[in-house]
Design an enzyme around this catalytic site. Structure first.
Site, PDB file in Angstrom:
ATOM      1  N   HIS A  36       0.844  -1.187   0.000  1.00 17.03           N
ATOM      2  CA  HIS A  36       0.000   0.000   0.000  1.00 17.03           C
ATOM      3  C   HIS A  36       0.883   1.242   0.000  1.00 17.03           C
ATOM      4  O   HIS A  36       2.081   1.169   0.248  1.00 17.03           O
ATOM      5  CB  HIS A  36      -0.829   0.067   1.288  1.00 17.03           C
ATOM      6  CG  HIS A  36      -1.652  -1.141   1.591  1.00 17.03           C
ATOM      7  ND1 HIS A  36      -2.987  -1.222   1.292  1.00 17.03           N
ATOM      8  CD2 HIS A  36      -1.339  -2.306   2.206  1.00 17.03           C
ATOM      9  CE1 HIS A  36      -3.469  -2.381   1.699  1.00 17.03           C
ATOM     10  NE2 HIS A  36      -2.484  -3.066   2.259  1.00 17.03           N
ATOM     11  N   GLU A 118       2.415  -0.852   4.485  1.00 16.09           N
ATOM     12  CA  GLU A 118       2.178   0.515   4.022  1.00 16.09           C
ATOM     13  C   GLU A 118       3.521   1.199   3.811  1.00 16.09           C
ATOM     14  O   GLU A 118       4.384   1.179   4.693  1.00 16.09           O
ATOM     15  CB  GLU A 118       1.384   1.313   5.060  1.00 16.09           C
ATOM     16  CG  GLU A 118      -0.022   0.839   5.281  1.00 16.09           C
ATOM     17  CD  GLU A 118      -1.026   1.425   4.296  1.00 16.09           C
ATOM     18  OE1 GLU A 118      -0.621   2.172   3.386  1.00 16.09           O
ATOM     19  OE2 GLU A 118      -2.215   1.114   4.458  1.00 16.09           O
ATOM     20  N   HIS A 154      -2.360  -3.081  -3.428  1.00 10.66           N
ATOM     21  CA  HIS A 154      -3.760  -2.883  -3.037  1.00 10.66           C
ATOM     22  C   HIS A 154      -4.628  -2.734  -4.284  1.00 10.66           C
ATOM     23  O   HIS A 154      -5.750  -3.215  -4.341  1.00 10.66           O
ATOM     24  CB  HIS A 154      -3.844  -1.650  -2.137  1.00 10.66           C
ATOM     25  CG  HIS A 154      -5.047  -1.605  -1.269  1.00 10.66           C
ATOM     26  ND1 HIS A 154      -5.351  -0.502  -0.509  1.00 10.66           N
ATOM     27  CD2 HIS A 154      -6.038  -2.493  -1.022  1.00 10.66           C
ATOM     28  CE1 HIS A 154      -6.470  -0.723   0.154  1.00 10.66           C
ATOM     29  NE2 HIS A 154      -6.913  -1.929  -0.140  1.00 10.66           N
ATOM     30  N   ASP A 164      -3.153   2.170  -4.973  1.00 11.46           N
ATOM     31  CA  ASP A 164      -1.820   2.020  -4.392  1.00 11.46           C
ATOM     32  C   ASP A 164      -1.267   0.602  -4.558  1.00 11.46           C
ATOM     33  O   ASP A 164      -2.042  -0.332  -4.702  1.00 11.46           O
ATOM     34  CB  ASP A 164      -1.826   2.450  -2.921  1.00 11.46           C
ATOM     35  CG  ASP A 164      -2.896   1.775  -2.062  1.00 11.46           C
ATOM     36  OD1 ASP A 164      -4.037   1.631  -2.521  1.00 11.46           O
ATOM     37  OD2 ASP A 164      -2.585   1.404  -0.926  1.00 11.46           O
TER      38      ASP A 164
END
Length: 189
Positions: A36, A118, A154, A164
């Site tokens: 992400h 992330e 993602h 993303d």
């Protein structure tokens, strides 16, 4: 010496335990990493806003965008800052709330059987060399502990809903670092 402690907590990552997690379904084996990007406010880097968001303490009065998202309860297992610092929010043996409504290779509910990473970033800027330098050993450690068979963005597990990690993620470098992992068809070549 193990790089894991207390179950699925990675040694060397800063540990900030998010309340936003659940147990994985019985028999769920971690086989996917979902990548992400995140920045708060959008396309701004630095500060502790992402940490605050994953810890449910984001102040909605600080920025108009924060007012829109402050009530959401989300998390990821890991957050890789622009300078390469690694923060872990959820034990990898547990289910983080990062992918939402998702499907990979015909299998739904990716949160049940994936690890979410992330990267501090956006769809509009390249990631830093320090982030890749932190991501590679993280992926290596995950592959030692879990039978990781694939890495997807993602955007690949929630197409049309998410974009993303965005067009600046270096899939070729990932492919070179992790040969043999299944990747999304459009980036695998």
């Amino acid at each position: 010496m193990s790089v894991w402690r207390d179950g699925g907590w990675l040694t060397g990552a800063r540990r900030l335990a998010s309340p936003n997690f659940g147990e994985r379904p019985a028999g769920a084996e971690v086989g996917l990493v979902v990548l992400h990007n995140i920045s708060l406010p959008p396309d701004e880097f630095g500060g502790d806003w992402v940490e605050d968001f994953f810890l449910n303490r984001l102040d909605p009065a600080v920025h108009p965008y924060f007012a829109e998202i402050s009530g959401l309860q989300v998390s990821a297992h890991f957050y890789v800052r622009r300078d390469g610092r690694l923060i872990q929010f959820v034990d990898c043996d547990r289910r983080a709330w990062h992918a939402g409504r998702s499907t990979w290779c015909g299998r739904e509910n990716c949160n049940d059987w994936s690890v979410g990473i992330e990267l501090e970033g956006s769809d509009f800027r390249p990631y830093s060399a320090a982030q890749y330098a932190a991501l590679w050993p993280l992926l290596d450690a995950l592959r030692v502990r879990y039978p990781i068979a694939a890495v997807a963005g993602h955007c690949h597990v929630a197409p049309g809903r998410k974009t993303d990690p965005g067009p600046y993620f270096d899939w070729a470098a990932l492919r070179a670092h992790c040969p043999g992992l299944a990747l999304p068809a459009e980036v695998a070549a």
